[in-house]
Design a protein around this motif. Structure first.
Motif, PDB file in Angstrom:
ATOM      1  N   PRO A   1       2.522 -10.185  -8.448  1.00 27.30           N
ATOM      2  CA  PRO A   1       2.707 -11.259  -7.468  1.00 27.30           C
ATOM      3  C   PRO A   1       2.784 -10.692  -6.050  1.00 27.30           C
ATOM      4  O   PRO A   1       3.290  -9.580  -5.836  1.00 27.30           O
ATOM      5  CB  PRO A   1       4.045 -11.879  -7.889  1.00 27.30           C
ATOM      6  N   ALA A   2       2.290 -11.451  -5.097  1.00 24.37           N
ATOM      7  CA  ALA A   2       2.317 -11.034  -3.696  1.00 24.37           C
ATOM      8  C   ALA A   2       3.134 -12.053  -2.898  1.00 24.37           C
ATOM      9  O   ALA A   2       3.956 -12.768  -3.437  1.00 24.37           O
ATOM     10  CB  ALA A   2       0.893 -10.901  -3.167  1.00 24.37           C
ATOM     11  N   GLY A   3       2.918 -12.090  -1.585  1.00 18.44           N
ATOM     12  CA  GLY A   3       3.643 -13.026  -0.730  1.00 18.44           C
ATOM     13  C   GLY A   3       4.425 -12.306   0.335  1.00 18.44           C
ATOM     14  O   GLY A   3       3.850 -11.664   1.223  1.00 18.44           O
ATOM     15  N   TYR A   4       5.768 -12.375   0.262  1.00 17.42           N
ATOM     16  CA  TYR A   4       6.617 -11.781   1.288  1.00 17.42           C
ATOM     17  C   TYR A   4       6.934 -10.313   1.023  1.00 17.42           C
ATOM     18  O   TYR A   4       7.715  -9.705   1.756  1.00 17.42           O
ATOM     19  CB  TYR A   4       7.909 -12.587   1.423  1.00 17.42           C
ATOM     20  N   ALA A   5       6.334  -9.755   0.002  1.00 22.64           N
ATOM     21  CA  ALA A   5       6.381  -8.317  -0.248  1.00 22.64           C
ATOM     22  C   ALA A   5       4.993  -7.913  -0.707  1.00 22.64           C
ATOM     23  O   ALA A   5       4.225  -8.743  -1.198  1.00 22.64           O
ATOM     24  CB  ALA A   5       7.419  -7.982  -1.323  1.00 22.64           C
ATOM     25  N   GLY A   6       4.666  -6.631  -0.537  1.00 23.01           N
ATOM     26  CA  GLY A   6       3.351  -6.194  -0.979  1.00 23.01           C
ATOM     27  C   GLY A   6       3.109  -6.558  -2.436  1.00 23.01           C
ATOM     28  O   GLY A   6       2.035  -7.030  -2.806  1.00 23.01           O
ATOM     29  N   ARG A   7       4.121  -6.337  -3.278  1.00 29.24           N
ATOM     30  CA  ARG A   7       4.142  -6.832  -4.652  1.00 29.24           C
ATOM     31  C   ARG A   7       5.561  -7.331  -4.905  1.00 29.24           C
ATOM     32  O   ARG A   7       6.534  -6.646  -4.585  1.00 29.24           O
ATOM     33  CB  ARG A   7       3.783  -5.743  -5.666  1.00 29.24           C
ATOM     34  N   ASP A   8       5.662  -8.503  -5.516  1.00 30.14           N
ATOM     35  CA  ASP A   8       6.968  -9.153  -5.642  1.00 30.14           C
ATOM     36  C   ASP A   8       7.183  -9.673  -7.067  1.00 30.14           C
ATOM     37  O   ASP A   8       7.270 -10.884  -7.269  1.00 30.14           O
ATOM     38  CB  ASP A   8       7.057 -10.299  -4.630  1.00 30.14           C
ATOM     39  N   PRO A   9       7.325  -8.777  -8.059  1.00 33.31           N
ATOM     40  CA  PRO A   9       7.370  -7.315  -8.033  1.00 33.31           C
ATOM     41  C   PRO A   9       6.074  -6.742  -8.584  1.00 33.31           C
ATOM     42  O   PRO A   9       5.167  -7.471  -8.971  1.00 33.31           O
ATOM     43  CB  PRO A   9       8.519  -7.029  -9.003  1.00 33.31           C
ATOM     44  N   ARG A  10       6.012  -5.400  -8.633  1.00 36.70           N
ATOM     45  CA  ARG A  10       4.940  -4.764  -9.385  1.00 36.70           C
ATOM     46  C   ARG A  10       5.093  -5.122 -10.855  1.00 36.70           C
ATOM     47  O   ARG A  10       6.189  -5.102 -11.409  1.00 36.70           O
ATOM     48  CB  ARG A  10       4.995  -3.242  -9.235  1.00 36.70           C
ATOM     49  N   VAL A  11       3.979  -5.430 -11.493  1.00 35.69           N
ATOM     50  CA  VAL A  11       4.026  -5.814 -12.897  1.00 35.69           C
ATOM     51  C   VAL A  11       4.262  -4.583 -13.777  1.00 35.69           C
ATOM     52  O   VAL A  11       3.682  -3.517 -13.550  1.00 35.69           O
ATOM     53  CB  VAL A  11       2.729  -6.540 -13.297  1.00 35.69           C
TER      54      VAL A  11
ATOM     55  N   PHE B   1      -1.070 -13.611  -5.805  1.00 38.28           N
ATOM     56  CA  PHE B   1      -1.116 -12.365  -6.565  1.00 38.28           C
ATOM     57  C   PHE B   1      -2.061 -11.395  -5.881  1.00 38.28           C
ATOM     58  O   PHE B   1      -3.028 -11.793  -5.225  1.00 38.28           O
ATOM     59  CB  PHE B   1      -1.608 -12.607  -8.000  1.00 38.28           C
ATOM     60  N   THR B   2      -1.784 -10.124  -6.068  1.00 35.01           N
ATOM     61  CA  THR B   2      -2.759  -9.082  -5.756  1.00 35.01           C
ATOM     62  C   THR B   2      -2.777  -8.107  -6.927  1.00 35.01           C
ATOM     63  O   THR B   2      -1.846  -7.339  -7.126  1.00 35.01           O
ATOM     64  CB  THR B   2      -2.417  -8.332  -4.464  1.00 35.01           C
ATOM     65  N   TRP B   3      -3.818  -8.198  -7.730  1.00 31.22           N
ATOM     66  CA  TRP B   3      -4.052  -7.230  -8.799  1.00 31.22           C
ATOM     67  C   TRP B   3      -4.936  -6.125  -8.249  1.00 31.22           C
ATOM     68  O   TRP B   3      -5.830  -6.380  -7.430  1.00 31.22           O
ATOM     69  CB  TRP B   3      -4.729  -7.899  -9.991  1.00 31.22           C
ATOM     70  N   ASN B   4      -4.726  -4.895  -8.693  1.00 32.42           N
ATOM     71  CA  ASN B   4      -5.535  -3.788  -8.167  1.00 32.42           C
ATOM     72  C   ASN B   4      -5.883  -2.771  -9.245  1.00 32.42           C
ATOM     73  O   ASN B   4      -5.483  -1.619  -9.184  1.00 32.42           O
ATOM     74  CB  ASN B   4      -4.850  -3.095  -6.993  1.00 32.42           C
ATOM     75  N   PRO B   5      -6.670  -3.189 -10.252  1.00 32.80           N
ATOM     76  CA  PRO B   5      -7.100  -2.215 -11.253  1.00 32.80           C
ATOM     77  C   PRO B   5      -7.941  -1.110 -10.610  1.00 32.80           C
ATOM     78  O   PRO B   5      -8.682  -1.343  -9.652  1.00 32.80           O
ATOM     79  CB  PRO B   5      -7.936  -3.059 -12.219  1.00 32.80           C
ATOM     80  N   SER B   6      -7.799   0.086 -11.145  1.00 36.32           N
ATOM     81  CA  SER B   6      -8.532   1.230 -10.583  1.00 36.32           C
ATOM     82  C   SER B   6      -8.890   2.204 -11.687  1.00 36.32           C
ATOM     83  O   SER B   6      -8.277   2.228 -12.764  1.00 36.32           O
ATOM     84  CB  SER B   6      -7.680   1.938  -9.519  1.00 36.32           C
ATOM     85  N   GLY B   7      -9.896   2.998 -11.402  1.00 38.46           N
ATOM     86  CA  GLY B   7     -10.325   4.063 -12.297  1.00 38.46           C
ATOM     87  C   GLY B   7     -10.778   5.240 -11.459  1.00 38.46           C
ATOM     88  O   GLY B   7     -10.679   5.206 -10.224  1.00 38.46           O
ATOM     89  N   PRO B   8     -11.293   6.273 -12.067  1.00 41.28           N
ATOM     90  CA  PRO B   8     -11.770   7.430 -11.297  1.00 41.28           C
ATOM     91  C   PRO B   8     -12.856   7.013 -10.301  1.00 41.28           C
ATOM     92  O   PRO B   8     -13.938   6.577 -10.689  1.00 41.28           O
ATOM     93  CB  PRO B   8     -12.332   8.363 -12.375  1.00 41.28           C
ATOM     94  N   GLY B   9     -12.531   7.093  -9.032  1.00 38.24           N
ATOM     95  CA  GLY B   9     -13.498   6.771  -7.988  1.00 38.24           C
ATOM     96  C   GLY B   9     -13.787   5.305  -7.797  1.00 38.24           C
ATOM     97  O   GLY B   9     -14.724   4.947  -7.061  1.00 38.24           O
ATOM     98  N   VAL B  10     -13.009   4.403  -8.408  1.00 34.71           N
ATOM     99  CA  VAL B  10     -13.238   2.964  -8.248  1.00 34.71           C
ATOM    100  C   VAL B  10     -11.909   2.216  -8.178  1.00 34.71           C
ATOM    101  O   VAL B  10     -10.912   2.637  -8.769  1.00 34.71           O
ATOM    102  CB  VAL B  10     -14.087   2.368  -9.400  1.00 34.71           C
ATOM    103  N   LYS B  11     -11.940   1.126  -7.456  1.00 35.89           N
ATOM    104  CA  LYS B  11     -10.779   0.240  -7.355  1.00 35.89           C
ATOM    105  C   LYS B  11     -11.276  -1.093  -6.811  1.00 35.89           C
ATOM    106  O   LYS B  11     -12.237  -1.139  -6.023  1.00 35.89           O
ATOM    107  CB  LYS B  11      -9.720   0.824  -6.415  1.00 35.89           C
TER     108      LYS B  11
END
Length: 369
Positions: free
Chosen positions: A298-308, A322-332
């Motif tokens: 979840p996002a909003g008044y914090a960068g993540r509120d909270p990190r999942v 919300f801000t989801w940010n899946p990442s892998g080697p060299g990708v996000k």
């Protein structure tokens, strides 16, 4: 402590933050917490809680420092306490209507002074109701939604402007400094600025260096305005990309699509977290990929509120960002989105940025100027 400060006409030229209708709802939410706790007052001291409840007031000086105000909410009203060297600006530019302002010496004890305003001198503290306060922030109200959308568009536009003008010789510091300038120019604060050029693509939280970005680079911005934080990641490249890179970009977008499908009202955050773990396996990143970087939330008044994580069982609600940010080697991949009654709405969009369709939704791809 002095008596409450009275507003003067000479200091009201700047319109203070605070939507009256939204603030009524927020006060009711706090009173509900007090009712449930059997208490008569609550002391708010964190930047996240203060900016939410005050509807966007700036209560910081240093971005890395503690707030320069504390707020006591009781059944008689709202009481904001700040230092004497801050009170003039707060009064003139940051004080929502109906909030009583109190000033203490710059060397005084902020939290103790605010707590002392409570009838019994012993208000409920944030830490005791952290989950309840987080739930109170979950569902954005109409005016919040509008200004969050505006901020998100500005953040996405800053990315487009800066990365369109980048070259392989642009250094990471040059790139993030231009991003910072654009974020500040629209009245926001750059809380996070990251960049990794081709030589540093293994780093997922890459603070900038003097290195040129080279053939390919990632940029990340977390921008705050009136309390709300918009988060966005974009990539730029100066060649066609290797088959491995293009494949990984498509697969990480597929991971995100799975997360988006799981982001529905009533679902628990730890259920989404389990889906994230499975999605990495389904799309060829392996079972350990999620351990190498946080996955957003979840996002909003914090960068993540909270990190999942597996331990967070909050249920998702309509009008929650919300801000989801899946990442892998060299990708996000990362955007700020809003859960609406018609599905997820991506907020950090710019029509100038190249996209492709993923699971029926336009998603950003690597910019090739």
């Amino acid at each position: 402590m002095t008596a409450p400060i009275q507003l003067t006409p000479a200091l009201t030229a700047v319109t203070a933050p605070g939507n009256a209708a939204d603030r009524v709802v927020k006060r009711r939410r706090i009173l509900d917490i007090l009712d449930h706790s059997g208490r008569d007052s609550l002391l708010l001291t964190s930047n996240t809680a203060l900016t939410w409840y005050l509807d966007g007031s700036r209560v910081h000086i240093s971005l890395a420092g503690d707030p320069i105000a504390a707020l006591l909410v009781d059944r008689s009203g709202d009481h904001l306490v700040t230092f004497n060297n801050e009170a003039g600006r707060i009064e003139a530019e940051e004080l929502p209507e109906g909030v009583n302002l109190h000033s203490i010496p710059w060397h005084g004890q902020l939290h103790a002074s605010a707590a002392g305003l409570a009838v019994d001198g012993n208000p409920l503290l944030e830490a005791a109701v952290a989950g309840e306060l987080r739930a109170a922030r979950q569902q954005l109200l109409p005016a919040e939604t509008a200004r969050y959308a505006e901020l998100s568009v500005d953040a996405a536009a800053a990315m487009t402007d800066v990365l369109t003008g980048a070259t392989p010789e642009t250094t990471e510091f040059q790139l993030v400094s231009e991003l910072a300038a654009r974020i500040v120019a629209v009245g926001a604060e750059p809380l996070v600025l990251l960049c990794n050029g081709a030589a540093r693509s293994a780093f997922r939280h890459p603070l900038a260096t003097h290195a040129p970005i080279g053939r390919r680079a990632m940029a990340v911005v977390c921008a705050r305005r009136r309390g709300l934080v918009a988060n966005v990641t974009r990539w730029v490249a100066f060649d066609a990309g290797t088959p491995q890179e293009l494949d990984a970009e498509a697969r990480i977008a597929a991971v995100e699509a799975d997360i988006f499908r799981a982001t529905v009202p009533g679902a628990k955050l730890n259920e989404v977290f389990a889906e994230i773990q499975d999605a990495y396996v389904r799309h060829g990143f392996g079972p350990e990929q999620w351990t190498l970087h946080h996955q957003g939330g979840p996002a909003g008044y914090a960068g993540r509120d909270p990190r999942v994580t597996a331990d967070v069982a909050d249920r998702m609600v309509l009008n929650q960002p919300f801000t989801w940010n899946p990442s892998g080697p060299g990708v996000k991949i990362e955007d700020t989105v809003l859960l609406t009654d018609s599905g997820l709405r991506v907020l950090t969009t710019d029509d100038r940025w190249p996209t492709t369709e993923v699971d029926g939704r336009r998603r950003p791809i690597t910019l090739r100027p």
